[in-house]
Design an enzyme around this catalytic site. Structure first.
Site, PDB file in Angstrom:
ATOM      1  N   HIS A 113       0.866  -1.181   0.000  1.00  0.00           N
ATOM      2  CA  HIS A 113       0.000   0.000   0.000  1.00  0.00           C
ATOM      3  C   HIS A 113       0.902   1.231   0.000  1.00  0.00           C
ATOM      4  CE1 HIS A 113      -3.676   2.364   0.877  1.00  0.00           C
ATOM      5  NE2 HIS A 113      -2.802   3.174   1.469  1.00  0.00           N
ATOM      6  N   CYS A 114       0.735   2.079  -0.984  1.00  0.00           N
ATOM      7  CA  CYS A 114       1.603   3.246  -1.146  1.00  0.00           C
ATOM      8  C   CYS A 114       0.842   4.524  -0.840  1.00  0.00           C
ATOM      9  CB  CYS A 114       2.157   3.291  -2.569  1.00  0.00           C
ATOM     10  SG  CYS A 114       3.294   4.672  -2.840  1.00  0.00           S
TER      11      CYS A 114
END
Length: 295
Positions: free
Chosen positions: A149-150
């Site tokens: 998850h960025c």
């Protein structure tokens, strides 16, 4: 895996899935774009910072360096066109990576009869999912072949938007190098400018503006180079960031594929020129499931 800093605050997640049908193209095709929108204040701040850096370079570098030197004949106009082209490709990759559905699984997926052994039950949302999927604790759902998850794109990086994330890394690094190169040439290579309008704010404070641009550029270049390198290695070895951290991918766990095939699977095409084009729709390649088994 969450590549952002952990926090105790409550995150509101709101998913908006729309079917936007673009009119028929000249070749008679119709493209469907599925918009994925995550409401996360922390992600908004991170993405807002990225947009600020992009806008800073997009407007100030041409104003201070490119256009003045072009007007005095120091550089050809094609260099300005290349700068704006790279900047637009970078922006499109950023927006599309942020709003593209990374591969969220439906609540009642249809499992082909011959592939049931390659599915498993998620112990967090109690839904069936293909192996190599992962449950994102920040978004609250499972994502196919999730890498991480960025917060910088305010979205998960999964099967359906990983190719856009790679394009974003590539064009960000290219744009940063381009801007740093012209900043260096402006002071140490190009001839001094003869015409300078000191009434303009950017001209009077040019040194401070360029120092800030250089600082942001070097910081961005160092960070994105490390990230881009780890992403490329992950694709070549056919392992996600989550799998690397969990040490669940042994060398003997699945057959090793050539790098051309792993990149083709990520980008959805075997045409290498299309790997660099963000203005298209990805079509998943059919891959035998025995290649995807991971545990």
């Amino acid at each position: 895996m969450d590549c952002s800093l952990p926090g105790s605050s409550i995150h509101w997640i709101f998913q908006v899935h729309l079917r936007l049908w673009i009119g028929r193209q000249s070749w008679g095709c119709r493209m469907g774009l599925r918009i994925h929108f995550v409401v996360d204040p922390h992600g908004w701040c991170c993405m807002g910072l990225i947009v600020f850096v992009w806008l800073y370079n997009f407007f100030l570098i041409p104003k201070i360096v490119l256009f003045p030197h072009y007007e005095e004949g120091h550089i050809p106009g094609i260099l300005i066109i290349i700068f704006y082209g790279i900047a637009m490709f970078c922006l499109v990759a950023l927006v599309r990576a942020s709003i593209t559905d990374p591969g969220r699984l439906p609540e009642n997926p249809k499992i082909p009869h011959g592939e049931r052994e390659f599915w498993e039950l998620c112990n967090k949302c109690n839904l069936m999912r293909p192996k190599r999927s992962h449950h994102c604790s920040r978004c609250g759902h499972c994502v196919r072949r999730m890498d991480h998850h960025c917060p910088w794109i305010n979205n998960c990086v999964g099967e359906d938007n990983h190719w856009l994330f790679l394009q974003l890394c590539f064009y960000t690094e290219l744009l940063t190098c381009y801007a740093l190169m012209f900043s260096f040439c402006h002071y140490y290579y190009f001839l001094p400018l003869k015409k300078r309008n000191l009434d303009l704010f950017v001209v009077r404070h040019e040194l401070a503006i360029m120092r800030l641009a250089a600082f942001m550029g070097i910081t961005m270049l160092v960070g994105i180079t490390g990230l881009f390198y780890t992403q490329l290695i992950g694709i070549i070895t056919d392992t996600t960031s989550i799998e690397k951290m969990s040490n669940c991918c042994e060398e003997i766990s699945r057959p090793r594929k050539p790098w051309q095939q792993t990149f083709s699977e990520v980008f959805g095409t075997r045409w290498k020129i299309l790997w660099f084009i963000p203005f298209r729709r990805r079509q998943p390649l059919r891959v035998p499931y025995h290649f995807a088994n991971h545990v």
